[in-house]
Enzyme design. Structure first.
Site, PDB file in Angstrom:
ATOM      1  N   GLU A  86       0.836  -1.197   0.000  1.00 11.49           N
ATOM      2  CA  GLU A  86       0.000   0.000   0.000  1.00 11.49           C
ATOM      3  C   GLU A  86       0.873   1.249   0.000  1.00 11.49           C
ATOM      4  O   GLU A  86       1.821   1.368   0.784  1.00 11.49           O
ATOM      5  CB  GLU A  86      -0.899   0.032   1.236  1.00 11.49           C
ATOM      6  CG  GLU A  86      -1.785  -1.186   1.332  1.00 11.49           C
ATOM      7  CD  GLU A  86      -3.112  -0.908   2.052  1.00 11.49           C
ATOM      8  OE1 GLU A  86      -3.630  -1.836   2.676  1.00 11.49           O
ATOM      9  OE2 GLU A  86      -3.611   0.216   1.980  1.00 11.49           O
ATOM     10  N   CYS A  99       3.806   8.351   0.716  1.00 11.73           N
ATOM     11  CA  CYS A  99       3.912   7.542   1.932  1.00 11.73           C
ATOM     12  C   CYS A  99       4.040   6.082   1.520  1.00 11.73           C
ATOM     13  O   CYS A  99       3.164   5.539   0.840  1.00 11.73           O
ATOM     14  CB  CYS A  99       2.641   7.770   2.767  1.00 11.73           C
ATOM     15  SG  CYS A  99       2.529   6.697   4.205  1.00 11.73           S
ATOM     16  N   CYS A 106       2.545  -6.073   9.956  1.00 11.61           N
ATOM     17  CA  CYS A 106       3.488  -5.513  10.938  1.00 11.61           C
ATOM     18  C   CYS A 106       3.470  -6.418  12.162  1.00 11.61           C
ATOM     19  O   CYS A 106       2.439  -6.971  12.524  1.00 11.61           O
ATOM     20  CB  CYS A 106       3.070  -4.104  11.332  1.00 11.61           C
ATOM     21  SG  CYS A 106       4.205  -3.291  12.475  1.00 11.61           S
ATOM     22  N   CYS A 110       0.490  -2.616  17.734  1.00  9.96           N
ATOM     23  CA  CYS A 110      -0.046  -1.454  18.449  1.00  9.96           C
ATOM     24  C   CYS A 110      -1.578  -1.572  18.421  1.00  9.96           C
ATOM     25  O   CYS A 110      -2.163  -1.884  17.388  1.00  9.96           O
ATOM     26  CB  CYS A 110       0.412  -0.156  17.790  1.00  9.96           C
ATOM     27  SG  CYS A 110       2.212   0.018  17.749  1.00  9.96           S
ATOM     28  N   CYS A 113      -3.847   0.511  15.843  1.00 10.14           N
ATOM     29  CA  CYS A 113      -3.430   0.525  14.439  1.00 10.14           C
ATOM     30  C   CYS A 113      -3.970  -0.699  13.706  1.00 10.14           C
ATOM     31  O   CYS A 113      -3.819  -1.828  14.182  1.00 10.14           O
ATOM     32  CB  CYS A 113      -1.904   0.543  14.370  1.00 10.14           C
ATOM     33  SG  CYS A 113      -1.246   0.414  12.704  1.00 10.14           S
ATOM     34  N   CYS A 334      -3.641   7.849   8.264  1.00 10.27           N
ATOM     35  CA  CYS A 334      -2.682   7.177   9.158  1.00 10.27           C
ATOM     36  C   CYS A 334      -3.283   5.957   9.825  1.00 10.27           C
ATOM     37  O   CYS A 334      -4.360   6.038  10.401  1.00 10.27           O
ATOM     38  CB  CYS A 334      -2.261   8.088  10.293  1.00 10.27           C
ATOM     39  SG  CYS A 334      -1.525   9.601   9.813  1.00 10.27           S
TER      40      CYS A 334
END
Ligand code: SAH
Length: 349
Positions: A86, A99, A106, A110, A113, A334
Site C-alpha cells: 500500500e 507515503c 506488521c 499497536c 493501528c 494514518c
C-alpha cells in the site's frame, strides 16, 4: 530475472563491464523513466539484448487505485508473489508527500493501528520500496522527470515498522538518494518508528541519515505498555535517551507523533506528561486524532479536546501541529492501511 530496483549502483558497477554502464542504466531508468532496454541507445545493441534477458526493469502493476475527494490517492501495488503493497500520494500546496510501506503487515501489534492487527506477513525488498515511490511519482507528476525531482517528500509511514526491516530499508534509501538516480535528499525523507531501540542507535551512525519520527502515543510507561507492546521491551526513558543522542543538523528536529485517543491519551495531564518528557529535546509534535475504524476499540476525541491538548504544548513552548485527515474516505489515512480492503470496489478508478 533479477529485479533491477533491488540493486544499488555500486553493486551494479561490479556486475557490469565496464563499470560505468551502471551509471548509464541508472540514469535511463530513474531519470529518463525508460522501462525497456531497447530505448537505451547509448548502450551497444548486443549488450541491450543480454540485459533484457537478465534484468526486469518494469514497475510492478497497480492492482487498484482509490481516489479521495481531497486529491489523496491510495495504491495497491501488486508484487511478484501476489502480495499487495500500500502506497499513498498526498498532494499539498507546496510539496507532495509519498507515503510508502516497508512490510506486508506488521509485527508490533499497536492496539490502535489496523496494520498491527494483521501480524507480519513479510518484509519488503529494497526494490519493492523504491518502486512504490516511482509508481506514485509517475502517476501524479507528469512534467519532465528533471522537474519532478524536487516536488515530493517521502515518508515511511505506511504499513510496517521500517526499523524492523533495517537492511532493506537502508538500501532502498541509498537507491533513492543516489545522485545518478532519483537524487532524493535525505532531508526530504522521514523514517517513522514505533521505537525499535537498537536500530535507532544503528541509524544514528549511518553516513546519511533521514529525518526521524518517533511514534509515542502514550506519555507514561504504563499507558504506552498498553498501547504499544514494544514499550515493554524498550521503555520511554530508554527511547528518549537514544533520541537525545541522535545526531541532528542545524535547525533539524525530531518529530514525535502522538495519536489522540478519547479518554486514553487526550487529557490535560497527558499533555503535561508529554511536556515533561520532551524537555531538552529539539522536538516537534504531530498530534493525530485517531482515525476510527470498526475493528478498533478507541474513539477520536472532540475537536475541543484536541485543541486543549495542543494549547498546553504550545503554552510550554513546544511546536505542536494537528495532522489533517487526508484520504479518510478511501481508508488512506494514518494507521488505516490494511489489506482486507484490497477487493472492496469503493471509489475504484
Ligand atoms: N511503524 C511505524 C510507521 C507506520 S505507522 C511507526 O509506528 O511509526 C505511522 C503512524 O500512524 C504512526 O505514528 C502511528 O502511531 C499512526 N497510527 C497508527 N494507527 C493510527 C490510527 N488508527 N489513527 C491515527 N494514527 C494512527
Amino acid at each position: 530475472m533479477k529485479f533491477f530496483f533491488d540493486y544499488g549502483r555500486p553493486e551494479l558497477a561490479e556486475l557490469f563491464d565496464p563499470p560505468f554502464r551502471a551509471t548509464q542504466i541508472y540514469k535511463s531508468v530513474y531519470q529518463r523513466w525508460f522501462d525497456d532496454f531497447e530505448l537505451m541507445t547509448d548502450l551497444p545493441k548486443p549488450f541491450r539484448v543480454s540485459l533484457a534477458g537478465e534484468w526486469d526493469i518494469k514497475l510492478p502493476p497497480v492492482h487498484r487505485r482509490f481516489d479521495s475527494s481531497d486529491g489523496t490517492r491510495r495504491y495497491l501495488i501488486k508484487l511478484a508473489d501476489g502480495e499487495l503493497a500500500e502506497t499513498v500520494f498526498i498532494p499539498e500546496e507546496h510539496r507532495n508527500t509519498i507515503c510508502i510501506s516497508s512490510q506486508i503487515g506488521c509485527a508490533l501489534a499497536c492496539t490502535f493501528c489496523l496494520t498491527g492487527q494483521l501480524g507480519l506477513t513479510r518484509h519488503l525488498t529494497p526494490g519493492e520500496m523504491v518502486t512504490q515511490v516511482l509508481v506514485a511519482q509517475r502517476d501524479n507528476l507528469t512534467s519532465s522527470p528533471a522537474e519532478t525531482r524536487d516536488c515530493f517528500n517521502i515518508v515511511l509511514m505506511g504499513m510496517g515498522e521500517p526499523l524492523h526491516n533495517y537492511d532493506n530499508v537502508m538500501k532502498a534509501l541509498q537507491i533513492l538518494h543516489d545522485e545518478h538516480g532519483l537524487n532524493m535528499s535525505m532531508s526530504r525523507i522521514t523514517l517513522s518508528t514505533a521505537g525499535l531501540l537498537p536500530a535507532i542507535e544503528r541509524l544514528a551512525n549511518e553516513p546519511s541519515i533521514p529525518n526521524l519520527a518517533i511514534s509515542l502515543t502514550g506519555a507514561t510507561n504504563e499507558k504506552r505498555n498498553e498501547l504499544m507492546p514494544i514499550n515493554r521491551r524498550f521503555s520511554i526513558e530508554q527511547l528518549l535517551d537514544a533520541v537525545r543522542r541522535f545526531p541532528l543538523k542545524h535547525r533539524q528536529r525530531v518529530t514525535f507523533e502522538y495519536v489522540l485517543l478519547r479518554g486514553v491519551t487526550d487529557s490535560p495531564q497527558d499533555a503535561l506528561n508529554l511536556v515533561k518528557l520532551l524537555k531538552g529535546i529539539r522536538a516537534k509534535v504531530n498530534l493525530i486524532p485517531l482515525n476510527e475504524a470498526e475493528e478498533l476499540d478507541y474513539e477520536r476525541p472532540s475537536v475541543a479536546a484536541v485543541e486543549r491538548f495542543q494549547q498546553i504544548l504550545i503554552d510550554h513552548h513546544i511546536s505542536a501541529f494537528v495532522r489533517k485527515n487526508r484520504g479518510n474516505d478511501i481508508s488512506a489515512a494514518c494507521g488505516q492501511l490494511k489489506k482486507k480492503w484490497a477487493d472492496e470496489p469503493q471509489n475504484v478508478v
